[in-house]
Design an enzyme around this catalytic site. Structure first.
Site, short mmCIF file in Angstrom:
data_model
loop_
_atom_site.label_atom_id
_atom_site.label_comp_id
_atom_site.label_asym_id
_atom_site.label_seq_id
_atom_site.Cartn_x
_atom_site.Cartn_y
_atom_site.Cartn_z
CD GLU A 145 -29.63 44.89 -2.97
OE1 GLU A 145 -30.38 44.16 -3.47
OE2 GLU A 145 -29.39 45.79 -3.22
CB CYS A 172 -33.04 45.81 -6.55
SG CYS A 172 -32.09 46.63 -5.14
#
Length: 481
Positions: free
Chosen positions: A252, A287
């Site tokens: 990720e 993010c």
């Protein structure tokens, strides 16, 4: 600011508290004051943790579901009981404003609740095979079994909940796990190690090892850890993939979060407030923080003014103050990088709508830019700081194309109430998730979460991660037993 210095936190080697040979302080990003201390795991302790995880793998896989679920439920309950203390710890080591730290603790509680529930319902599927004449009289039972011990590497920006997203699915699926927390923020992960030590799980199922990043290769390359789950920066993720091409790796990685506002979207102030808030929450260090904002031309002037007004209203300062909405970045070096990217954009002709003032230590004033050149770093790369870039687009379709014009593809937010546009966005956007009527920063901890392109491979979310940590095994049976 004054902080109460906590006792030296032990590291957790195969579920047992130990201390390494070299202690280090954890400091507050707001003023660099020490807030706690722990120690680096020695090579011997790393070896002991990995050997123990490999040694307990069969026992862990055979644990009854109720044992795993009860352990996860115990940790959920203890986190809930200690919610305020845990939030203060998150703020102290990460600089996250206390309101966002409290939200992170609530999410971690939810993550462990989901893990406990998934542990109980993680079952197989029965498949009939008589769809072809050659397979008459047979059925297939498809079940998932652990791949083996997991190495979980977590980042600094969610020092509690992203560790929960490593540990929870692993325990639920029956996998031992070795956690390497971010060196800047190990204390929350170590506290989870202490809570798990209170359960009836085999102690060797969990180790929490602070290890400097330049020593992480010892863990990544160890063949006794066949699964690597990494959340962090793209270059490090790419390096891991090159290091261990034969392992099952989930990544990720970064994003370049975009929002698109349709010209006829009626709730403009809602959209502006959400964009302003989630471009700057946690100082933009997420993010899926909003970074790029594409607005149809007919709404651009109005939306730019609304967004800028909302950003100006976000107070910075001491993150322990409940009024603070934008705290410091994780370090002065990180703030200097973002400051230099903004300066580069301005030198290239960008217009500063608000912010842009010199930083104060690790704290940056929330900044909104417009008229940014296409090759500017603040547009092409992940800023990971409190910066919004606004751009006008000629049409909804042009906005979708602009979102896709990125090497990242994590999530996108689309502000529209037109069903055809909703379906078009879902079909055309090259991202892992499309959020309608809100920013890309929305995440529910049970949903599949991850990206495409340079944003990673695999999915988090408890059930999705359990699939990544396990592998299918088919049992073919006669249906006349």
């Amino acid at each position: 600011m004054s902080q109460r210095l906590r006792p030296v936190s032990p590291i957790w080697v195969a579920g047992r508290p130990q201390h390494g040979e070299e202690e280090f302080f954890v400091t507050h990003p707001f003023d660099d004051s020490p807030v706690g201390a722990t120690s680096w795991a020695t090579s011997g302790q790393v070896e002991a943790a990995v050997a123990a995880a490999a040694g307990v793998a069969r026992e862990a896989a055979a644990l009854p579901a109720h044992v795993r679920a009860e352990a996860l439920e115990h940790v959920r309950r203890r986190l809930d009981e200690e919610a305020e203390t845990c939030a203060e710890l998150v703020t102290a080591e990460s600089g996250k404003p206390i309101s966002w730290a409290r939200a992170e603790v609530r999410r971690a509680v939810s993550t462990f609740r989901w893990a406990a529930e998934e542990a109980r319902r993680f079952s197989g599927t029965l498949q009939r095979l008589d769809t072809d004449a050659a397979a008459e009289g047979r059925v297939a039972l498809v079940r998932r079994f652990p791949r083996g011990p997991v190495l979980g590497i977590s980042p600094f920006n969610f020092p509690l909940n992203l560790v929960a997203h490593k540990i929870g699915p692993a325990i639920a699926a029956g996998c031992p796990i070795v956690v390497k927390p971010a060196p800047a923020t190990p204390l929350s992960a170590l506290h989870l190690g202490a809570l798990f030590s209170e359960t009836d799980l085999p102690p060797a199922m969990l180790s929490v090892l602070p290890v400097p990043n330049d020593r992480a290769a010892q863990l990544v390359e160890d063949p006794r850890l066949p699964v690597v789950s990494f959340t962090g920066s793209g270059p490090v993720g790419a390096q891991i993939m090159r290091q261990v091409p034969d392992k099952h790796v989930t990544l990720e990685l970064g994003g370049n979060g975009a929002a698109l506002v349709a010209a006829d979207y009626p709730r403009r102030d809602w959209a502006a407030e959400r964009i302003a808030t989630f471009g700057n929450y946690q100082a933009g260090q997420s993010c899926i923080a909003v970074q790029r904002v594409f607005i149809e031309a007919g709404a651009f002037a109005d939306m730019a003014e609304r967004i800028t007004d909302h950003v100006r209203s976000l107070p910075t300062g001491d993150p322990s103050d409940p009024a603070c909405k934008v705290g410091p970045m994780i370090s002065v070096e990180a703030a200097e990088r973002v400051e230099s990217w903004v300066a580069d954009a301005v030198d290239g002709g960008a217009k500063v709508l608000c912010g842009g003032s010199p930083r104060s230590g690790a704290t940056l004033e929330p900044t909104v830019l417009a008229e940014v050149r296409q090759d500017a770093l603040v547009l092409r790369e992940e800023v990971f700081g409190p910066v919004l870039v606004l751009q006008s687009v000629d049409s909804f379709e042009a906005g979708l194309a602009a979102i896709n014009d990125s090497r990242y593809g994590l999530q996108a937010g689309v502000f529209t109430e037109r069903l055809p546009q909703v379906m078009q966005a879902h079909r055309d956007l090259e991202v892992g998730g499309v959020v309608i009527g809100d920013v890309p920063s929305f995440r529910a901890d049970q949903m599949p979460y991850g990206g495409v392109k340079a944003s990673g491979v695999g999915r988090e979310g408890v059930a999705s991660a359990m699939d990544d940590y396990t592998t299918e095994r088919v049992l073919i049976l006669p249906d006349t037993l």
